[in-house]
Scaffold this active site. Structure first.
Site, short mmCIF file in Angstrom:
data_model
loop_
_atom_site.label_atom_id
_atom_site.label_comp_id
_atom_site.label_asym_id
_atom_site.label_seq_id
_atom_site.Cartn_x
_atom_site.Cartn_y
_atom_site.Cartn_z
N ARG A 1 0.78 -1.22 -0.08
CA ARG A 1 0.22 -0.07 -0.06
C ARG A 1 0.96 1.27 -0.15
O ARG A 1 0.54 2.22 -0.74
CB ARG A 1 -0.85 -0.04 1.32
CG ARG A 1 -1.69 1.37 1.37
CD ARG A 1 -2.45 1.23 2.61
NE ARG A 1 -3.46 2.40 2.72
CZ ARG A 1 -4.34 2.48 3.60
NH1 ARG A 1 -4.53 1.43 4.34
NH2 ARG A 1 -4.93 3.65 3.96
N ASN B 1 -10.47 -4.58 -0.89
CA ASN B 1 -10.40 -3.34 -1.49
C ASN B 1 -9.53 -3.73 -2.80
O ASN B 1 -8.81 -4.62 -2.85
CB ASN B 1 -9.82 -2.21 -1.09
CG ASN B 1 -10.87 -1.45 -0.22
OD1 ASN B 1 -12.09 -1.38 -0.80
ND2 ASN B 1 -10.82 -0.80 0.65
N CYS C 1 -18.77 -1.83 1.82
CA CYS C 1 -17.94 -0.85 2.32
C CYS C 1 -18.84 0.15 3.26
O CYS C 1 -19.96 -0.03 3.41
CB CYS C 1 -17.82 0.22 1.06
SG CYS C 1 -16.79 1.57 1.49
N HIS D 1 -16.59 3.57 -3.72
CA HIS D 1 -16.07 4.80 -3.53
C HIS D 1 -16.41 5.83 -4.60
O HIS D 1 -15.46 6.73 -4.88
CB HIS D 1 -14.36 4.85 -3.31
CG HIS D 1 -14.09 3.68 -2.04
ND1 HIS D 1 -12.93 3.71 -1.83
CD2 HIS D 1 -15.07 3.40 -1.13
CE1 HIS D 1 -12.72 2.68 -0.78
NE2 HIS D 1 -14.12 2.67 -0.55
N TYR E 1 -14.92 10.24 -1.19
CA TYR E 1 -13.86 10.11 -2.09
C TYR E 1 -14.00 10.80 -3.44
O TYR E 1 -13.18 10.88 -4.21
CB TYR E 1 -13.78 8.49 -2.71
CG TYR E 1 -13.21 7.65 -1.67
CD1 TYR E 1 -12.05 7.48 -1.72
CD2 TYR E 1 -14.10 6.80 -0.84
CE1 TYR E 1 -11.46 6.43 -0.69
CE2 TYR E 1 -13.59 6.22 0.17
CZ TYR E 1 -12.25 5.69 0.18
OH TYR E 1 -11.84 4.99 1.21
#
Ligand code: NAD
Ligand code: G6P
Ligand code: MN
Length: 435
Positions: free
Chosen positions: A93, A147, A169, A199, A255
């Site tokens: 990440r 995700n 989510c 998102h 988002y």
């Protein structure tokens, strides 16, 4: 009696899930919970697994918790499989965040170049899990939280050819709670209608007499006198451009800031990265302190500190979806599921994130219809980007990946897209055997 398997069981979020099962144990007779992880997550699995056992014991519930690194052993005869794994762990990440940022692009877990690479790493693994499920628990439901949740769900539907999947989510839950508070009403008094993709969805709010309250909420959250909105911990609460949100006549999701406010979000991200590190680096420190807490042999409940993670309330989603399916409840929830015509602007087979009715046969999306131009343009572009990303994740085709990069609004197209793509491919090659 239920057997549930959680893949990525060593996650620091696992106490959320356990709390969710404990809360619902009168309706959900969970007898076996298998927490599955990999060698690299063994220590975390043991710590959080011991804590899970203490939580269940303190609640006086008759449920065996098994910890294993053997996924196939766990999957045999499961009723529900939940997934919350992170291929390449937080180090991956951090690369997704830092590499694009170095080239002046948003570096984010599920958006932009980083989000596409998370899909490249994750989709082959989820398809392996589906293959195992076909053999070992062909009637089970897959409840995916991993995700990018929307693309993972679409990959399972299109390429895994597995119908019994729901993606989740926590963002819609956060919005619902926040807006009810802002309106000084209970959630039950309101009707929320969400539509879009993971998102990247918009929603409307109504009261119980059918009166639409969307404009009022827009005003309270983003108007000239607005107080800062409470959103997920991982996103900076940058003020939206009020006129833009008013024009949408719908509420955006947090988002959207990356798309509607790209320049200021990028600046903010760069400053934060220089000061405290990227979100992944912050989460790494947070996670270490959470696991220190979890080691305490007296801790037998979910600690407050877990709320510092962006995924707060996700157990409410995961456990409630399982509850609604198991008990055929007809609960209204926002989930990732196949479009089937609910959003006119997207293909029939796309995964979308939408208000749905959850019963024993799964999610029935509430028909939304067509979006106005502003929403439709971004949504169709992003869905095409997702399709290309998923295809590249499955085939490992470089040119397809480059097209996905080119479509993504958060990636500068042209030579720079290629530079970032190549750098990320190199950085992640250990987890990208398909390329
Ligand atoms: P994490 O880094 O703690 O990873 C969870 C566990 O997965 C780790 O213990 C790791 O060892 C394990 N793992 C890695 N590869 C695996 C594999 N192939 N098989 C089984 N286990 C494996 O991650 P986290 O912060 O707990 O997040 C987990 C996932 O959930 C991520 O994909 C994250 O993006 C996602 N998430 C989703 C939402 C949502 O709204 N849908 C919210 C929060 C987190
Ligand atoms: C939000 C999103 C998740 C995301 C998470 C990140 O809640 O819905 O999809 O994974 O936050 O949180 P973190 O604490 O890992 O930055
Ligand atoms: Mn999410």
């Amino acid at each position: 009696e239920l057997k549930i398997v959680t893949i990525g069981g060593g996650s620091s979020y696992t106490p959320e899930l356990i709390e969710g099962f404990i809360k619902r144990h009168h309706e959900l007779p969970l007898r076996e919970l298998w927490l599955v992880d990999i060698e690299a997550g063994k220590e975390k699995l043991e710590i959080v697994g011991a804590m899970a056992k203490r939580m269940v014991k303190a609640a006086g519930i008759d449920c065996e918790i098994h910890l294993t690194l053997n996924r196939r052993e766990a999957l045999a005869d499961a009723d529900f499989v939940t997934t919350q794994f992170r291929v390449g762990l937080l180090d991956a990440r951090i690369k997704d965040e830092t590499i694009p940022l170095r080239h002046g692009m948003i570096g984010q877990e599920t958006n932009g170049a980083g989000g596409m690479f998370k899909a490249f790493r994750t989709i082959p693994v989820i398809l392996e899990i589906v293959k195992d499920m076909k053999e070992l628990c062909p009637d089970a439901w897959l409840i995916n939280f991993t995700n990018p949740a929307g693309m993972v769900t679409e990959a399972v539907l299109r390429y895994g050819r597995w119908e019994k999947v729901i993606g989740l989510c926590n963002v819609p839950i956060m919005a619902t709670k926040n807006e009810a508070a802002v309106l000084e009403k209970s959630e039950e008094e309101l009707f929320f209608k969400f539509a879009g993709i993971n998102h990247l969805h918009w929603h409307k709010v109504y009261d119980r007499n059918g009166k639409e309250l969307t404009a009022e909420v827009i005003d309270k959250l983003y108007g000239p006198d607005a107080k800062p909105e409470k959103i997920v911990e991982n996103i900076k609460n940058m003020r939206f451009l009020y006129e833009q949100i008013v024009q949408l006549e719908m509420l955006p999701c947090p988002y959207h800031r990356y798309y509607y406010m790209t320049d200021s979000m990028l600046k903010e991200e760069q400053e934060e990265a220089n000061k405290e590190g990227t979100r992944g680096q912050i989460v790494k420190r947070l996670e270490e302190s959470l696991f220190e807490l979890y080691k305490d042999p007296n801790l037998n409940y979910k600690p407050k500190e877990l709320e510092q993670r962006g995924g707060a309330y996700y157990s409410d989603a995961a456990c409630e979806v399982i509850n609604a399916i198991y008990n055929n409840k007809g609960t209204r929830m926002v989930v990732n599921t196949r479009n089937c015509g609910a959003i006119n602007d997207l293909p029939y087979d796309s995964a979308i994130e939408i208000t749905s009715i959850i019963t024993a046969h799964g999610a029935e999306p509430v028909h939304f219809g067509a979006f106005p131009s502003a929403q439709r343009g971004l949504l169709q572009l992003m869905k095409a980007m997702e399709e290309l990303t998923i295809e590249a994740a499955v085939t490992g085709d470089y040119a397809t990946a480059l097209q996905a990069f080119t479509l993504n609004p958060l990636v500068t197209s042209g030579d720079m897209a290629k530079v970032v793509l190549d750098e990320l491919l190199e950085a992640h090659k250990e987890h990208l055997p398909q390329f």
